[in-house]
Design an enzyme around this catalytic site. Structure first.
Site, mmCIF file in Angstrom:
data_model
loop_
_atom_site.group_PDB
_atom_site.id
_atom_site.type_symbol
_atom_site.label_atom_id
_atom_site.label_comp_id
_atom_site.label_asym_id
_atom_site.label_seq_id
_atom_site.Cartn_x
_atom_site.Cartn_y
_atom_site.Cartn_z
ATOM 1 C CB VAL A 105 -0.266 0.401 1.264
ATOM 2 C CG1 VAL A 105 -1.621 -1.217 1.349
ATOM 3 C CG2 VAL A 105 -0.842 -0.572 2.053
ATOM 4 C CG HIS A 121 -3.649 -6.297 0.145
ATOM 5 N ND1 HIS A 121 -2.761 -6.836 0.964
ATOM 6 C CD2 HIS A 121 -4.432 -7.693 -0.040
ATOM 7 C CE1 HIS A 121 -2.566 -7.844 0.606
ATOM 8 N NE2 HIS A 121 -3.974 -8.548 -0.375
ATOM 9 C CB CYS A 151 -17.353 12.355 3.119
ATOM 10 S SG CYS A 151 -17.576 12.430 2.188
ATOM 11 N N GLY A 191 9.499 -11.481 -2.503
ATOM 12 C CA GLY A 191 9.061 -10.431 -1.597
ATOM 13 C C GLY A 191 7.976 -10.620 -1.030
ATOM 14 C CD GLU A 219 14.160 -15.832 5.730
ATOM 15 O OE1 GLU A 219 14.004 -17.322 6.636
ATOM 16 O OE2 GLU A 219 15.279 -14.831 6.141
HETATM 17 P P1 OAD Z 1 4.952 -10.355 5.148
HETATM 18 O O1 OAD Z 1 5.945 -9.709 6.010
HETATM 19 O O2 OAD Z 1 3.878 -11.559 5.212
HETATM 20 O O3 OAD Z 1 6.173 -11.060 4.144
HETATM 21 C C1 OAD Z 1 7.759 -10.563 3.675
HETATM 22 C C2 OAD Z 1 8.135 -11.375 2.996
HETATM 23 O O4 OAD Z 1 8.911 -10.643 2.685
HETATM 24 C C3 OAD Z 1 8.831 -12.657 3.770
HETATM 25 O O5 OAD Z 1 8.642 -13.478 3.214
HETATM 26 C C4 OAD Z 1 10.305 -11.670 3.921
HETATM 27 O O6 OAD Z 1 11.438 -13.241 3.861
HETATM 28 C C5 OAD Z 1 11.131 -11.330 2.540
HETATM 29 N N1 OAD Z 1 11.538 -10.112 2.329
HETATM 30 C C6 OAD Z 1 12.704 -9.632 3.462
HETATM 31 N N2 OAD Z 1 13.423 -8.779 2.900
HETATM 32 C C7 OAD Z 1 13.047 -8.556 1.931
HETATM 33 C C8 OAD Z 1 14.042 -8.239 0.881
HETATM 34 N N3 OAD Z 1 14.947 -7.687 1.092
HETATM 35 N N4 OAD Z 1 14.143 -9.278 -0.657
HETATM 36 C C9 OAD Z 1 13.053 -9.524 -0.887
HETATM 37 N N5 OAD Z 1 12.093 -10.528 0.274
HETATM 38 C C10 OAD Z 1 12.272 -10.106 1.054
HETATM 39 O O7 OAD Z 1 4.686 -9.796 3.713
HETATM 40 P P2 OAD Z 1 3.757 -9.536 2.865
HETATM 41 O O8 OAD Z 1 3.981 -11.195 2.504
HETATM 42 O O9 OAD Z 1 3.729 -8.750 1.799
HETATM 43 O O10 OAD Z 1 -2.133 -7.158 4.319
HETATM 44 O O11 OAD Z 1 1.786 -9.078 3.762
HETATM 45 C C11 OAD Z 1 0.563 -10.167 3.190
HETATM 46 C C12 OAD Z 1 -0.227 -9.388 3.589
HETATM 47 O O12 OAD Z 1 0.258 -9.391 4.933
HETATM 48 C C13 OAD Z 1 0.199 -7.330 3.682
HETATM 49 O O13 OAD Z 1 -0.382 -6.729 2.305
HETATM 50 C C14 OAD Z 1 -0.839 -7.495 4.681
HETATM 51 C C15 OAD Z 1 -0.357 -8.335 5.605
HETATM 52 O O14 OAD Z 1 -1.598 -8.562 6.256
HETATM 53 C C16 OAD Z 1 -3.195 -6.031 4.337
HETATM 54 O O15 OAD Z 1 -2.857 -5.276 5.119
HETATM 55 C C17 OAD Z 1 -4.462 -6.714 3.553
#
Ligand code: OAD
Length: 245
Positions: A105, A121, A151, A191, A219
């Protein structure tokens, strides 16, 4: 770091013909300084999503929810796109058949120059009304209390235009993302922990449509097993190498 064979394999897949679909998560912005959700320093380690990121939380404590989003907006406003966002934007400019969907976001893909990223999202820098159809950009600087702001059209409470737990994803973005995942030849997933659906499911849509799936993540994730190529490393280091022209 990934082995040279996987890097070369990914490079040649991504340079070949046929549509490319990209799905990114918080990890792509980690090197910009945006906190992830589930890592050791992740937001969900210190905050409880059910108190801050659900419609019920907003109904119960709108001021607290606004305060938290204002803090996040302030953090993100200080961050710049990193080489991963830039490499993806350059890929999009170079070829006309790239669709980028993001769970983030933070708006950093657009800031790096990706045209029309599918923000599954929502976006921290937009607000919408809880009562009418009003939607607007949030100013780059913080809106002062009292929160929630009202609003301008109906005086209803404004909320961040983001998807909260228990809410549906924006249907237009999700259907375009799903169509792109089904039609692509290469699906690049960067990521994301791959645990939040339906976004994570796009990788399976792509796989069942016959695409090669490439994962970039330091990871292992639940998506790793199904990936055809796994590049273990940071997005800001791996993507510029893999996507260099
Ligand atoms: P997460 O915090 O769950 O996962 C982040 C991922 O990025 C992990 O798998 C890390 O290993 C990886 N990571 C960390 N550093 C990195 C780097 N430098 N390069 C590449 N990868 C790296 O985040 P999301 O998967 O985006 O939703 O989470 C999904 C959703 O859960 C989010 O959009 C949010 C959250 O709750 C809502 O708020 C609706």
């Amino acid at each position: 770091m990934s082995d040279p064979g996987s890097l070369a394999g990914a490079r040649s897949l991504l340079a070949g013909p046929g549509p490319v679909c990209v799905l990114t998560g918080a990890g792509v912005s980690a090197e910009s300084g945006v906190p992830t959700f589930r890592g050791p320093e992740g937001l969900w380690r210190s905050y409880r999503p059910e108190e801050l990121a659900t419609p019920a939380a907003f109904a119960r404590a709108p001021e607290l929810v606004w305060e938290w989003y204002s803090w996040r907006r302030g953090r993100v406003a200080a961050c710049r796109p990193n080489p991963a966002h830039e490499a993806l934007a350059a890929l999009g400019r170079r070829r006309g058949d790239v669709t980028l969907a993001t769970q983030n976001v933070d708006g950093l893909h657009a800031l790096a120059g990706t045209r029309e990223p599918l923000e599954l999202h929502g976006n921290l820098f937009r607000v919408r009304c809880t009562r009418c159809r009003f939607r607007a950009e949030h100013p780059r600087e913080a809106l002062p209390p009292p929160w929630p702001p009202r609003c301008p059209e109906c005086r209803g409470a404004l909320r961040p235009d983001v998807v909260w737990f228990g809410e549906a994803l924006p249907s237009e973005e999700l259907s375009r993302g799903t169509a792109a995942a089904r039609a692509c030849r290469v699906f690049l997933v960067v990521g994301t922990s791959g645990v939040v659906h339906p976004a994570a499911g796009l990788a399976f849509e792509a796989k069942s449509g016959g695409a090669a799936v490439i994962e970039v993540n330091p990871e292992a994730t639940p998506l790793s097993e199904d990936a055809d190529l796994v590049l273990r490393g940071k997005a800001g280091e791996v993507l510029p190498q893999v996507l260099a022209p």
